[in-house]
Write a protein that holds these residues in place. Structure first.
Motif, PDB file in Angstrom:
ATOM      1  N   ARG A 135       2.793   5.003   0.758  1.00  0.00           N
ATOM      2  CA  ARG A 135       2.280   5.722   1.734  1.00  0.00           C
ATOM      3  C   ARG A 135       1.436   6.657   1.756  1.00  0.00           C
ATOM      4  O   ARG A 135       1.032   7.513   2.838  1.00  0.00           O
ATOM      5  CB  ARG A 135       3.939   6.867   1.753  1.00  0.00           C
ATOM      6  CG  ARG A 135       5.431   5.858   2.126  1.00  0.00           C
ATOM      7  CD  ARG A 135       6.437   6.060   2.493  1.00  0.00           C
ATOM      8  NE  ARG A 135       7.400   4.795   2.707  1.00  0.00           N
ATOM      9  CZ  ARG A 135       9.025   5.127   3.039  1.00  0.00           C
ATOM     10  NH1 ARG A 135       9.281   6.535   2.897  1.00  0.00           N
ATOM     11  NH2 ARG A 135       9.435   4.190   3.093  1.00  0.00           N
ATOM     12  N   LYS A 136       1.335   7.547   0.643  1.00  0.00           N
ATOM     13  CA  LYS A 136       0.088   8.652   0.108  1.00  0.00           C
ATOM     14  C   LYS A 136      -0.963   7.480  -0.684  1.00  0.00           C
ATOM     15  O   LYS A 136      -1.083   7.301  -1.578  1.00  0.00           O
ATOM     16  CB  LYS A 136       1.289   9.195  -1.472  1.00  0.00           C
ATOM     17  CG  LYS A 136       2.387   9.708  -0.512  1.00  0.00           C
ATOM     18  CD  LYS A 136       2.367  11.003   0.142  1.00  0.00           C
ATOM     19  CE  LYS A 136       3.739  11.613   0.749  1.00  0.00           C
ATOM     20  NZ  LYS A 136       3.962  12.612   1.906  1.00  0.00           N
ATOM     21  N   THR A 137      -1.928   8.213   0.430  1.00  0.00           N
ATOM     22  CA  THR A 137      -3.484   7.660   0.168  1.00  0.00           C
ATOM     23  C   THR A 137      -4.152   8.080  -1.139  1.00  0.00           C
ATOM     24  O   THR A 137      -4.523   6.786  -1.742  1.00  0.00           O
ATOM     25  CB  THR A 137      -4.082   7.217   1.710  1.00  0.00           C
ATOM     26  OG1 THR A 137      -4.035   8.878   1.789  1.00  0.00           O
ATOM     27  CG2 THR A 137      -3.676   7.246   2.652  1.00  0.00           C
ATOM     28  N   TYR A 138      -3.253   9.037  -1.513  1.00  0.00           N
ATOM     29  CA  TYR A 138      -4.255  10.045  -2.246  1.00  0.00           C
ATOM     30  C   TYR A 138      -3.553   8.498  -4.003  1.00  0.00           C
ATOM     31  O   TYR A 138      -3.812   8.646  -5.355  1.00  0.00           O
ATOM     32  CB  TYR A 138      -3.957  10.889  -3.639  1.00  0.00           C
ATOM     33  CG  TYR A 138      -2.445  11.145  -2.632  1.00  0.00           C
ATOM     34  CD1 TYR A 138      -1.936  11.796  -4.965  1.00  0.00           C
ATOM     35  CD2 TYR A 138      -1.734  11.738  -2.078  1.00  0.00           C
ATOM     36  CE1 TYR A 138      -0.524  11.651  -4.685  1.00  0.00           C
ATOM     37  CE2 TYR A 138      -0.508  12.344  -2.973  1.00  0.00           C
ATOM     38  CZ  TYR A 138       0.355  12.715  -3.633  1.00  0.00           C
ATOM     39  OH  TYR A 138       1.325  12.553  -3.639  1.00  0.00           O
ATOM     40  N   ALA A 142      -3.154   5.433  -4.319  1.00  0.00           N
ATOM     41  CA  ALA A 142      -4.123   4.154  -4.037  1.00  0.00           C
ATOM     42  C   ALA A 142      -5.269   3.804  -5.330  1.00  0.00           C
ATOM     43  O   ALA A 142      -4.822   2.500  -5.509  1.00  0.00           O
ATOM     44  CB  ALA A 142      -4.741   3.277  -2.863  1.00  0.00           C
ATOM     45  N   PRO A 190       0.759  -0.910   0.284  1.00  0.00           N
ATOM     46  CA  PRO A 190       0.412  -0.346   0.019  1.00  0.00           C
ATOM     47  C   PRO A 190       1.220   1.168  -0.621  1.00  0.00           C
ATOM     48  O   PRO A 190       2.000   1.574   0.974  1.00  0.00           O
ATOM     49  CB  PRO A 190      -0.812   0.078   1.177  1.00  0.00           C
ATOM     50  CG  PRO A 190      -1.002  -1.317   1.558  1.00  0.00           C
ATOM     51  CD  PRO A 190       0.670  -1.784   1.361  1.00  0.00           C
TER      52      PRO A 190
END
Length: 310
Positions: free
Chosen positions: A131-134, A136, A129
């Protein structure tokens, strides 16, 4: 913006992407620092001490990065550029009605191997996954294609691996990422102890599936890639140490076929945080004071020992 950039890069011919990547890789290698030092040290450990070899390996690492846009977003065209070394033997392995565990080291283009294999039977791979959720949603779109499913490097992903193998499908793993403390064993890799994941052996023994090592060699002139493979003994040895030794030896054999395309800059010999096990010779790891692996850099969650496929 990232997806737009990838789409723009994917419009370029593969030969141009490889050329730009090699230029960038050579420029980065020219800068003094840990990257160049580690690349040369690891290559020398494997028997490639020449500076010219290290520079070429750095250029190939750059080509590996830029070709991903082409592989991810122009998959049909990329797969069409794949040729297979000893194709009859690989197709025989693919015809096995059991599930298959494919192991792909950081050699050549390891994303093209999964996409080519997925054209022949359903394939599940692991990913970290971001580190930056955007990122994903973007990475999920890129990684999941027809015949290819990506699962996160978590216990949920491990369970998905087991189900997939028991259903007679295939999975793909990177066997040369350093696992978390407690999830591996110290065995030689190019004659130096390396902490090596034990999950491939456990999965193969538990589900009674064959193990095939596969790698995609980058061909000159932007022609594409050549798949190399080795089928490991079936079944694997019972001992986790012997399983890991066998897997590392198979990796070495494939790497020797196109050594400049291995990712020598990867910190393969680091000691995971809290890993207190001793080397086979009874000494402490040579890099015991290296920076501890973070949760995202570690190849596995503490309880699973799996290795994600990037």
């Amino acid at each position: 913006m990232l997806l737009l950039l990838l789409r723009l890069l994917a419009c370029l011919p593969l030969s141009v992407l490889h050329g730009l990547g090699r230029l960038a890789g050579g420029l980065i290698y020219a800068l003094p620092g840990k990257y160049r030092t580690r690349l040369r040290a690891n290559a020398t450990q494997a028997g490639y001490p020449e500076a010219t070899f290290a520079r070429r390996a750095a250029r190939e690492a750059g080509a590996m990065i830029l070709e991903l846009a082409y592989v991810w977003l122009r998959t049909p065209q990329a797969v069409a550029r794949v040729e297979v070394d000893d194709a009859a033997d690989l197709h025989e392995a693919l015809a096995d009605p059991r599930g298959i565990l494919f192991l792909t080291p950081h050699l050549g283009c390891y994303d093209i191997t999964a996409r080519w294999l997925a054209q022949h039977r359903a394939m599940t791979v692991m990913y970290r996954p971001p580190r930056k959720t955007y990122l994903a949603p973007i990475l999920s779109t890129i990684r999941n294609t027809e015949g290819l499913t990506a699962v996160p490097a978590t216990m949920q992903g491990v369970r998905a691996f087991v189900r997939t193998l028991k259903q007679g499908h295939s999975i793909g793993m990177l066997p040369d990422q350093v696992p978390n403390a407690g999830d591996g064993v110290w065995v030689p890799f190019f004659d130096r102890p390396a902490f090596t994941t034990t999950l491939p052996g456990r999965l193969a023994r538990q589900t009674k599936v064959p193990v095939v090592m596969v790698a995609g060699e980058r061909l000159p002139g932007g022609r594409g890639w050549r798949l190399h493979h080795l089928r490991l003994p079936d079944p694997l040895p019972e001992s986790p140490e012997e399983q890991a030794r066998l897997i590392n030896a198979a990796m070495e054999t494939l790497i020797r076929r196109c050594p400049q395309q291995y990712l020598w800059s990867y910190n393969r010999y680091k000691q995971p945080h809290k890993e207190t096990a001793r080397h086979p010779d009874g000494t402490a790891p040579a890099n015991a004071h290296d920076r501890p692996a973070t949760s995202e850099e570690s190849a596995t969650p503490r309880t699973s020992g799996h290795t994600p496929h990037d």
